[in-house]
Design a protein around this motif. Sequence first.
Motif, short mmCIF file in Angstrom:
data_model
loop_
_atom_site.label_atom_id
_atom_site.label_comp_id
_atom_site.label_asym_id
_atom_site.label_seq_id
_atom_site.Cartn_x
_atom_site.Cartn_y
_atom_site.Cartn_z
N SER A 57 -6.30 -50.46 22.23
CA SER A 57 -7.27 -49.47 21.44
C SER A 57 -8.08 -50.20 20.61
O SER A 57 -9.08 -50.02 20.22
CB SER A 57 -6.48 -48.66 20.71
N GLY A 58 -7.63 -51.31 19.85
CA GLY A 58 -8.20 -52.07 18.93
C GLY A 58 -9.47 -52.74 19.69
O GLY A 58 -10.61 -52.82 19.14
N THR A 59 -9.22 -53.35 20.78
CA THR A 59 -10.37 -53.85 21.41
C THR A 59 -11.61 -52.99 21.68
O THR A 59 -12.80 -53.26 21.48
CB THR A 59 -10.08 -54.40 22.64
N MET A 60 -11.03 -51.73 22.07
CA MET A 60 -12.20 -50.79 22.40
C MET A 60 -12.98 -50.34 21.08
O MET A 60 -14.15 -49.87 20.87
CB MET A 60 -11.74 -49.51 23.12
N LEU A 61 -12.19 -50.38 20.01
CA LEU A 61 -12.77 -50.11 18.66
C LEU A 61 -13.70 -51.24 18.05
O LEU A 61 -14.87 -50.52 17.53
CB LEU A 61 -11.49 -49.84 17.79
N VAL A 62 -13.12 -52.25 18.29
CA VAL A 62 -14.06 -53.45 17.89
C VAL A 62 -15.29 -53.59 18.67
O VAL A 62 -16.29 -53.76 18.14
CB VAL A 62 -13.39 -54.69 17.48
N SER B 299 -18.30 -40.19 18.72
CA SER B 299 -18.86 -40.93 19.58
C SER B 299 -18.75 -42.40 19.40
O SER B 299 -19.26 -43.36 20.25
CB SER B 299 -20.22 -40.48 19.87
N THR B 300 -18.39 -42.82 18.22
CA THR B 300 -18.30 -44.22 17.79
C THR B 300 -16.99 -44.61 17.95
O THR B 300 -16.73 -45.86 17.11
CB THR B 300 -19.06 -44.52 16.59
N GLY B 301 -15.96 -44.00 18.69
CA GLY B 301 -14.68 -44.51 18.95
C GLY B 301 -13.52 -44.20 17.78
O GLY B 301 -12.53 -45.05 17.92
N ALA B 302 -13.58 -43.10 17.44
CA ALA B 302 -12.59 -42.75 16.26
C ALA B 302 -11.32 -42.59 16.95
O ALA B 302 -9.96 -42.60 16.66
CB ALA B 302 -12.90 -41.60 15.31
N HIS B 303 -11.26 -42.04 18.39
CA HIS B 303 -10.19 -41.77 19.09
C HIS B 303 -9.40 -42.91 19.34
O HIS B 303 -8.24 -42.95 19.63
CB HIS B 303 -10.70 -41.26 20.39
N GLU B 304 -10.04 -44.04 19.47
CA GLU B 304 -9.22 -45.24 19.47
C GLU B 304 -8.14 -45.52 18.59
O GLU B 304 -7.13 -46.23 18.42
CB GLU B 304 -10.16 -46.61 19.89
N VAL B 305 -8.62 -45.13 17.16
CA VAL B 305 -7.81 -45.02 16.12
C VAL B 305 -6.47 -44.47 16.35
O VAL B 305 -5.50 -45.11 16.06
CB VAL B 305 -8.34 -44.36 14.82
N LYS B 306 -6.32 -43.49 17.36
CA LYS B 306 -5.20 -42.68 17.85
C LYS B 306 -4.02 -43.97 18.34
O LYS B 306 -3.22 -43.71 18.01
CB LYS B 306 -5.39 -41.71 18.59
#
Lengths: 348, 290, 381, 272
Positions: B108-113, A304-311
Amino acid sequence: MRSGFYKQTIAEHLALTDSWTQRAWIAVALAALATAPFVLDTYLLTLVTLMMITAVGGIGLNILTGWTGLISLGQTGFMVLGAYGYAIPVETWGWDPLAGFLLAGLVPAAASVLVGIPSLRLTGLYLAITTLASAFIVVHLVLEFPGLTNGASGIFVNRPTVLGWTVFTDQDLFRLVAIFLVLTILGALNLRRSRIGRAWFAIRDKDDAARVMGVDLRTYKLYAFVASSFVVGLSGALYGIFLSFVTVDGFPFLLSIEALAMLIVGGMGSIAGAVLGAVFLVGLPEVVSMVFSAFGDSARALLSTGAHEVKGVLYGLVIIGFLRLQPEGLMGLWRDAQRVWTLWPLRY
Amino acid sequence: MNYLIELLVSGLAVGAVYGLIAMSFAIIFKATGLLNFAQGEMGMITAYVAFSIASATDGNPWLTAAGAIVFSVLFALAVERIVIRPMVDEPILARIMTTIGLAVIFRSGTMLVWDALPHDMGLAAGSALVDLGGVRVRGAQIGVVVALAVAVAAMLAFFRYSRFGIAMRAVASDDATARLMGVKTARVQQAAWGAAAVMSGIAGALFAIAWELSPSLYALGLKSFPATILGGLDSVVGSAFGGVVIGITENLVGGYLSPGLKEVAGFVIIIAILMVRPYGLFGEKRIERL
Amino acid sequence: MKSWKGAALLAAALAAPAMAADQGVTDTEILLGEVEPLTGPPGLLGIAHNLGVRLALAEANAAGGVGGRTLKLVAEDDGYVTSRTIQSLRKLIGVDKVFALTAVSGSGQAVASIPVLKQSGIPTMIPIGPLPPLYEPPMDNVFVVGQSYTEGMHQLALFLAEKHPGAKWGVITQDDDYGAALREGIEQAKGEAQIEVAFETRYARGQKDFSSEMLRVKDAGVEVLIAGGIISENIAMVKEAEKLGITPAIATFWPGRVPEVLKAIGPASDGIYAVDYVAPIQSDAGQAFLELARKHLTEDEVARVNRYTMTGYTSTRLLIAAMQTCAEDLTWACTNQALADGPAVDTGVMAPAAFAGGRFTNSPVTIMQADYETLSYAPVD
Amino acid sequence: MSAPLLKLTGVTKRFGGLTAVNEVSTHVDAGEIVSIIGPNGAGKTTLFNMISGVLPPTEGRIELEGRDLARVAPHDYVRHGIGRTFQNLALFKHGTVVDNILVGRHWRMKTSLVEAVFHFGRPRREEIAARERAEEIIEFLEIETIRDKVVGTLSYGQQKRVELGRALATDPKLLLLDEIVAGMNQEETEDIARFILDIRDELGVSILMIEHDMHLVMDISDRVHALNFGATITEGRPAEVQAHPGVIEAYLGAKAAAARAEPAPLLKARAG
């Protein structure tokens, strides 16, 4: 270098394979395709099915971009046309699926003539942009004629009955797609070794010289458009059957970019490269997921804190990594490996 | 009549956004022969950085602007140095695909940060409403039109008077020869990346103020791309013009014809114009290097 | 060759759904699965929904699970891409072998999944994107929680017609199935009330600049505006109206009814209407729900709770109740039956929900209005 | 003999204000070897481009066996019997030697797009026939050892020979050779000279060539045509032309001029 095979006749030069090793590999590949439905679980089967559908599309794009050197960002548009070219006659009008598959190729092929004729004066990025524009316009047209296309609601697609064979299970679908892939590869190889294929290569490498050799650039670029979009359209139809549902949402613009990425990762201009690229790019997110789930609960906590974006980040990194470290793609990697294999233990 | 004027004004505002980003595409293309598909994403990241600065400084517009511009330049230089420059001898298609890879990472990085939520930029001056003789616009919309005008003037002056501008033309024409002449090609390309980053960053941030900040902001890049093609890939000023033409056309089509046609209007114009002028309105014929 | 073996395997594969009706159940655990967007902008709904499901599971597990078995969830991310939804579904059903599905992504993705769901027979909850094809005709194993967009729009339109009699309407909808459902709802309302649509248009998903649309709204003298976007589009429309200095009554829809939208629009969002079948967070029921969430979720997670958390929670509660009924005989057939016939579940955040022999809760909707001060909605009297 | 094989009458090419070729008239008879000489920038390659259909002439007439080529589409010049090589290699560098030569057979083949997909029946027979012809050419040019090599990996001299093979594969009546021996060593040049004579004598192909190698020109040409600044200086037998004062001046003067007016790299780059 392999040695020991001397050709006695012209026909041998023409053959697609020139050694028993190659034939053995082909036999292994075919056997793998034939046994996969019995061995793989549904998930893997589905994944390989998707890889094969993607590979068909990749081979199609390779005709245009890899062989003829025309960059296209219109892959999505031709896939959409192929999917509707199949879905409308088969599902709405009740035609035979075989006719549907034919139309799935012919409709995008006809459209590609419309896009191609005015685009032939353009090269490089300018051509890329008109193909991109055509993809957006196709989507717009699909939404604009709901009477025919059912607009945004889409069309359900049943699994087809082909020549009395009812494709019902995931295993059947796998086989159907495998047959299409093999036929596509054969057809593409045949094109490659014909005068048409050589004309495309000639245009890509040196269009002025090609013209002096009697290649009509306009006609042969159009041929490339037609052949490419025919195959891409087929992949669109298969994708529609795979999804069991055809809508424009099922074909995001990203597919056009991914198709190009696939050729690059696989190795531009090679059919095997297109197939490898498809396997790699379709498989990549799955592999990344597996790595993530290997971390189990800690990864889930991150969820829920966005680890999926790591993909997404990893996906981009892999593409860049390939371009930077292995510009010839997986095929180049393969050739290097072969060289090491045949030359080992000495470098030369 | 007022209706038409309002359509033109709002078309101009959004066209200026397209124009600035289109200029960024063009200047990088001109200096390096590369099309940076991550330009929209870089503009988006600058907008997010501006958002963070604005949040931290209680919406101080000057600090935000200065911080965002400095960031955008440093960021672009880092990208150029780390990712793009090592690829200088690779085929052009490979380099373009590299930027596509970058785009994926940035999205993706934008949504990560940050996050995937829509945000208000929190800059009162930018979202304030200004009345221009009966036509109401937001501060940021005036800002973006002014920014476009300044950018166009700066580019005209730059290419005409600055040694650097002339050098850039040389590098674009023939990298190797320019290098022989003592032009520091790397420096020229860095300058182009920096200038592009500032322009697309300003466009991204001002768009975020006047409209909305969200991770789909990168799509502005895709929308501005036709403007670059329309103007001519290597024509920086032409791209600005292309952006304004597309912005205004979209609004006129949306305002008088079918609004559904609005989103494809830009593409239809592109095809029509390229049929007549295969290198865009102001492009030079030499760019056939693919 | 070993064709007999192949045939046997094939038969097994075909028969798999019927034979493995209790897949995913061990002595100590029951495995559930779901597919939803966890990445990208749609993650706003996917993540919130996922929290609701986990909340319901945590609550049930704390109370001893189902028949002494702990409930576990496998969540697959499809990024709102239909092909990945299908692929993930096949993985959940065929590889992870989950017992039931708590969600199948958004509306388009769920509709595309119908053949897979039908073929497998797995109990499936649909708490996001309740489109009619998902429950008309009803499928044995697919349960839709909520209300259709069409009916929601219908009620909203009737309310607005009564509140603003004789007003000129403007309708801006998305050119997809969601937009089509809203237009259908307005058509229905037209039959029952006096509604004059002065301006109607559709936009392509992803459109950012609505200036020409809103100018036409202004030009047509629209007094009631149906902003049929989801998130970005509604923000753009309302901000554009503010810029043009027009103040029609603006009505939005539940997919975008999250506090972030109000925050992004700013003060102009005050007073816009919305319709929904779950309670606003600021209501008593909403506060009680937050209280419950704080017990089982982390602080970061609680901050991401929105209406989708409530729908996910309610629908999972319905599923758990059915599984509890079948605790002794935990099969798909029993669970499907128990879901269909089970008593209403009252979670407080929605009207008591039951399928009453059908496959659709047909939940009643409430009209509400935004309050920018508190970034929340309150029911209209 | 009726009309000459190739006849140019007042052929002129202007690019904007620049006249690259100015009223050139000449002819090539069947069985002749004719050379065109002149300093750099004299318009020789432009003239070739017009004869092979790459560029249309601004003015003047180009006839092949009495037929005006003005209305012939660029890619159809080859059908009327014109084959050529290029000054800077213009091979299809990703293809093998055989592939390249086979492109020369392109116009002789009829396989359609649809037939090509199946490679069965006529397309197959046609392909075999084309490859037989390609093998003959490979043998003729003595490049059997490199037959299956990718062209991009070959030496410059080998590539030139492949290009010659490709041009021969088109079954030309008239072969245009653009500086075919440039960059070659003595031995390679002699090989090529022998091939050129063989091509004329054994295959009956007439040859028009641009050449800087004066030894080659003098040795094998039947006639020489000298150009400077796009215009004809003189034309005649090799010895006559060599002795012509205009030609000597053109070469010496051009060298001096070249030294003086070597364009600045920037300008050159932009022109390119």
